[in-house]
Motif scaffolding. Structure first.
Motif, PDB file in Angstrom:
ATOM      1  N   ALA A  84       0.830  -1.204   0.000  1.00  0.00           N
ATOM      2  CA  ALA A  84       0.000   0.000   0.000  1.00  0.00           C
ATOM      3  C   ALA A  84       0.865   1.255   0.000  1.00  0.00           C
ATOM      4  O   ALA A  84       0.535   2.258  -0.652  1.00  0.00           O
ATOM      5  N   ILE A  87       2.210   1.911  -3.544  1.00  0.00           N
ATOM      6  CA  ILE A  87       1.173   2.461  -4.425  1.00  0.00           C
ATOM      7  C   ILE A  87       0.895   3.920  -4.079  1.00  0.00           C
ATOM      8  O   ILE A  87       0.710   4.761  -4.962  1.00  0.00           O
ATOM      9  N   ALA A  88       0.885   4.242  -2.795  1.00  0.00           N
ATOM     10  CA  ALA A  88       0.661   5.628  -2.374  1.00  0.00           C
ATOM     11  C   ALA A  88       1.786   6.536  -2.871  1.00  0.00           C
ATOM     12  O   ALA A  88       1.537   7.665  -3.327  1.00  0.00           O
ATOM     13  N   GLU A  91       1.307   7.109  -6.575  1.00  0.00           N
ATOM     14  CA  GLU A  91       0.250   8.088  -6.842  1.00  0.00           C
ATOM     15  C   GLU A  91       0.739   9.512  -6.581  1.00  0.00           C
ATOM     16  O   GLU A  91       0.413  10.440  -7.333  1.00  0.00           O
ATOM     17  N   LEU A 165      -2.781   4.221 -13.142  1.00  0.00           N
ATOM     18  CA  LEU A 165      -2.824   4.416 -11.693  1.00  0.00           C
ATOM     19  C   LEU A 165      -4.103   3.825 -11.101  1.00  0.00           C
ATOM     20  O   LEU A 165      -4.068   3.131 -10.077  1.00  0.00           O
ATOM     21  N   LEU A 166      -5.233   4.086 -11.740  1.00  0.00           N
ATOM     22  CA  LEU A 166      -6.508   3.576 -11.224  1.00  0.00           C
ATOM     23  C   LEU A 166      -6.532   2.050 -11.216  1.00  0.00           C
ATOM     24  O   LEU A 166      -7.020   1.432 -10.262  1.00  0.00           O
ATOM     25  N   LYS A 169      -4.319   0.807  -8.333  1.00  0.00           N
ATOM     26  CA  LYS A 169      -4.981   0.956  -7.036  1.00  0.00           C
ATOM     27  C   LYS A 169      -6.076  -0.091  -6.848  1.00  0.00           C
ATOM     28  O   LYS A 169      -6.312  -0.562  -5.732  1.00  0.00           O
ATOM     29  N   ALA A 170      -6.734  -0.461  -7.960  1.00  0.00           N
ATOM     30  CA  ALA A 170      -7.779  -1.489  -7.897  1.00  0.00           C
ATOM     31  C   ALA A 170      -7.196  -2.899  -7.893  1.00  0.00           C
ATOM     32  O   ALA A 170      -7.931  -3.871  -7.727  1.00  0.00           O
ATOM     33  N   ARG A 171      -5.883  -3.000  -8.113  1.00  0.00           N
ATOM     34  CA  ARG A 171      -5.176  -4.286  -8.216  1.00  0.00           C
ATOM     35  C   ARG A 171      -5.830  -5.188  -9.265  1.00  0.00           C
ATOM     36  O   ARG A 171      -5.998  -6.400  -9.059  1.00  0.00           O
TER      37      ARG A 171
END
Length: 231
Positions: A84, A87-88, A91, A165-166, A169-171
């Protein structure tokens, strides 16, 4: 200098002149040129200097095909393996990149864009993919830099990064891999268009109109909206 086309493909690099300009002796300069030769950025001419390697259409196609395969698979792995926190951080860099796009700051945008590609591959946590990707990325970088001269490709690239990116985040493993592959291949196609202008002496816009359609207005409007959010 080579990546940003300050030294053009085929341009001669004289050891004596470059040594004087950089304020270094020839020994470290030759070592640096050897390193560039290993990355296939220059061709060495012993005791005389080097020439910047050419960027042929065929070579560009092969480079981007390879990058697309590596990054698409790395993205699939990243979707399941990235933390996490990773990913943060990804972003956060993406939003900074949107800010550069909004202001039209091409060089910092390009540098951060390349960082994002490296970061995505790093999130695969596969050392073999990471190492292999690094070998070709420097060659790809100077080709990518040429593509940013085409305005609509820049907007399209930003929109694709937003979608990537989306999906991350949704994996969404398969969708993310597809998006990354399409993004890299699209950049490669645009670079070949840019190189064709050098071969044909046609204006860049004319070659673009012959090679690919302009993106729909809706896509451009969406991209500008996204860029505004990142400013």
């Amino acid at each position: 200098m080579i990546v940003r086309h300050e030294l053009q493909p085929g341009e001669w690099i004289a050891e004596a002149q470059l040594s004087q300009a950089l304020g270094v002796s020839r020994t470290p300069l030759r070592e640096a040129l050897k390193a560039l030769a290993a990355e296939r950025l220059v061709v060495l001419h012993p005791f005389r200097g080097a020439t910047v390697t050419d960027l042929s259409l065929e070579q560009v196609e092969h480079l981007f095909e390879t990058q697309a395969i590596l990054e698409a698979q790395a993205a699939r792995l990243a979707a399941s393996r990235a933390s996490a926190a990773e990913i943060a951080a990804f972003e956060k860099k993406h939003l900074r990149m949107l800010g550069y796009f909004t202001r039209g700051d091409r060089k910092p945008y390009f540098e951060l864009n390349q960082e994002l590609h490296r970061d995505l591959v790093a999130m695969s946590h596969n050392p073999v993919i990471i190492e292999t990707h690094a070998v070709i990325l420097t060659q790809v970088e100077r080709a990518r830099f040429a593509a940013l001269d085409i305005g609509h490709r820049w907007e399209e690239s930003v929109a694709q990064h937003e979608a990537i990116l989306l999906a991350l985040k949704a994996r969404d493993i398969e969708h993310l891999g597809q998006l990354v592959g399409i993004h890299v291949i699209g950049t490669g196609q645009t670079v070949r268009v840019a190189l064709r202008t050098l071969e044909t002496d046609l204006p860049l816009a004319a070659v673009c109109s012959q090679s690919e359609p302009s993106p729909p207005a809706a896509r451009n409007n969406k991209t500008r909206s996204m860029a505004g959010r990142g400013s």
